[in-house]
Design an enzyme around this catalytic site. Structure first.
Site, mmCIF file in Angstrom:
data_model
loop_
_atom_site.group_PDB
_atom_site.id
_atom_site.type_symbol
_atom_site.label_atom_id
_atom_site.label_comp_id
_atom_site.label_asym_id
_atom_site.label_seq_id
_atom_site.Cartn_x
_atom_site.Cartn_y
_atom_site.Cartn_z
ATOM 1 N N HIS A 106 35.857 41.673 40.573
ATOM 2 C CA HIS A 106 35.666 42.291 38.926
ATOM 3 C C HIS A 106 35.869 40.941 38.064
ATOM 4 C CE1 HIS A 106 39.955 41.959 39.725
ATOM 5 N NE2 HIS A 106 40.011 41.959 38.524
ATOM 6 N N ASP A 108 37.915 40.901 34.499
ATOM 7 C CA ASP A 108 39.259 41.751 33.774
ATOM 8 C C ASP A 108 38.615 42.451 32.537
ATOM 9 O OD1 ASP A 108 41.048 41.240 35.714
ATOM 10 O OD2 ASP A 108 41.714 39.484 34.659
ATOM 11 N N HIS A 261 36.600 37.873 39.944
ATOM 12 C CA HIS A 261 37.593 37.338 40.890
ATOM 13 C C HIS A 261 37.984 38.574 41.652
ATOM 14 C CE1 HIS A 261 39.968 39.033 37.562
ATOM 15 N NE2 HIS A 261 40.846 39.164 38.234
ATOM 16 N N ARG A 276 50.806 38.733 34.654
ATOM 17 C CA ARG A 276 49.383 38.593 34.146
ATOM 18 C C ARG A 276 49.294 38.882 32.431
ATOM 19 N NH1 ARG A 276 44.062 42.019 35.832
ATOM 20 N NH2 ARG A 276 44.071 42.828 33.713
HETATM 21 C C1 SIN Z 1 43.885 40.531 39.157
HETATM 22 O O1 SIN Z 1 42.907 40.928 39.620
HETATM 23 O O2 SIN Z 1 44.153 40.400 38.062
HETATM 24 C C2 SIN Z 1 44.947 40.082 40.464
HETATM 25 C C3 SIN Z 1 44.568 38.961 41.054
HETATM 26 C C4 SIN Z 1 45.565 38.655 42.332
HETATM 27 O O3 SIN Z 1 46.492 39.219 42.512
HETATM 28 O O4 SIN Z 1 45.205 37.809 42.816
#
Ligand code: SIN
Length: 285
Positions: A106, A108, A261, A276
């Site tokens: 995805h 974000d 990612h 995050r």
């Molecule tokens: C996310 O998708 O923001 C998390 C990525 C992760 O935990 O590696």
């Protein structure tokens, strides 16, 4: 500290920023170099950053206003701008964070009218094995898309929905809360172009994801599903990927306009916790 250096990875994206302590005020000149490097490399890795959540928020805000995640249950206490990404449970067995964040490819907050410009993830606790994060270069995905697929996607728009995989995720992670009506109202489906133009570099990128994109607007359902499958598969070809193996106190800053990612996951009995922050971006065009 040594002078600021940007060292590109031997990969289709990504660079390490050397000689910057994010606990100290960031001079305008350094900010300009970081900003440029972010546009050039799409993922920046800052090693061994001993920063507080407030310092992470302050650094993130240099790039734009911050977005508050709809699952407010997993905000860091006292810092609504910080989403806790963690598989750790507290003494009552309650999750302290969003343990299954990123299990599908995805970008974000692509489900918002203003999807994210970029996200910063700061490592707090890391597992001994696993826990990597993979990034796919969506400019490359577009540049290398076979001509028939390019023609098929020309001018198309796609729907993005936060709720697309929510029920599936709840099955896999029963601790995931049901959304209140107010939360549902924050994540109504939106429509974005399938190919977007990066607002700062002018480069084109594919902008559909396995997690949030549900359908191509105006395309019959089976055709839409088949085309999306082809676009997803092409996007994450190995030659488009960088795999980040986390080191203690890493801060990773990526561009959601250029990348997708995926969290690779780690064994359930190993603790993983990251903070995050998410920076708001433009309406895609
Ligand atoms: C996310 O998708 O923001 C998390 C990525 C992760 O935990 O590696």
């Amino acid at each position: 500290m040594s002078p600021l250096q940007i060292q590109a990875f031997d990969a289709p994206l990504g660079a390490e920023v050397i000689g910057l302590d994010l606990a100290r005020p960031l001079a305008d000149q350094a900010f300009v170099r970081i900003h440029r490097a972010h546009l050039d490399h799409h993922v920046l890795v800052f090693r061994d950053q001993r920063i507080t959540p407030a310092q992470q928020i302050a650094f993130s805000r240099r790039f734009g206003p911050l977005q508050i995640h709809v699952l407010h249950q997993f905000q860091l206490a006292g810092f609504e701008e910080v989403l806790v990404v963690s598989n750790i449970k507290d003494e009552h067995g309650r999750p302290i964070g969003l343990g299954d964040a990123g299990v599908y490819w995805h970008s974000d907050l692509s489900y918002k009218a203003h999807p994210s410009l970029g996200s910063m993830l700061h490592a707090q606790e890391l597992p001994e094995t696993g826990g990597d994060t993979l990034f796919a270069n969506m400019h490359m995905a577009w540049d290398t898309l076979p001509a028939p697929l390019r023609a098929a996607t020309a001018g198309l728009k796609a729907e993005h929905t936060y709720l697309a995989k929510y029920a599936e995720l709840q099955k896999r992670s029963p601790w995931r809360p049901d959304l209140s009506d107010e939360q549902k109202a924050q994540v109504r489906p939106v429509v974005h172009p399938v190919v977007r133009t990066h607002p700062e570099t002018g480069r084109k990128a594919l902008f559909v994801s396995e997690h949030f994109t549900t359908r191509l607007v105006g395309v019959p359902e089976d055709e839409s599903a088949a085309l999306l499958r082809e676009l997803f598969a092409h996007s994450v070809r190995p030659e488009h990927l960088y795999r980040h193996a986390w080191q203690p106190h890493d801060m990773v800053f990526w561009d959601n306009r250029s990348l997708m990612h995926l969290a690779a996951g780690c064994p359930d009995d190993q603790r993983r916790k990251l903070y995050r922050t998410t920076i708001e971006g433009d309406v895609p065009y």
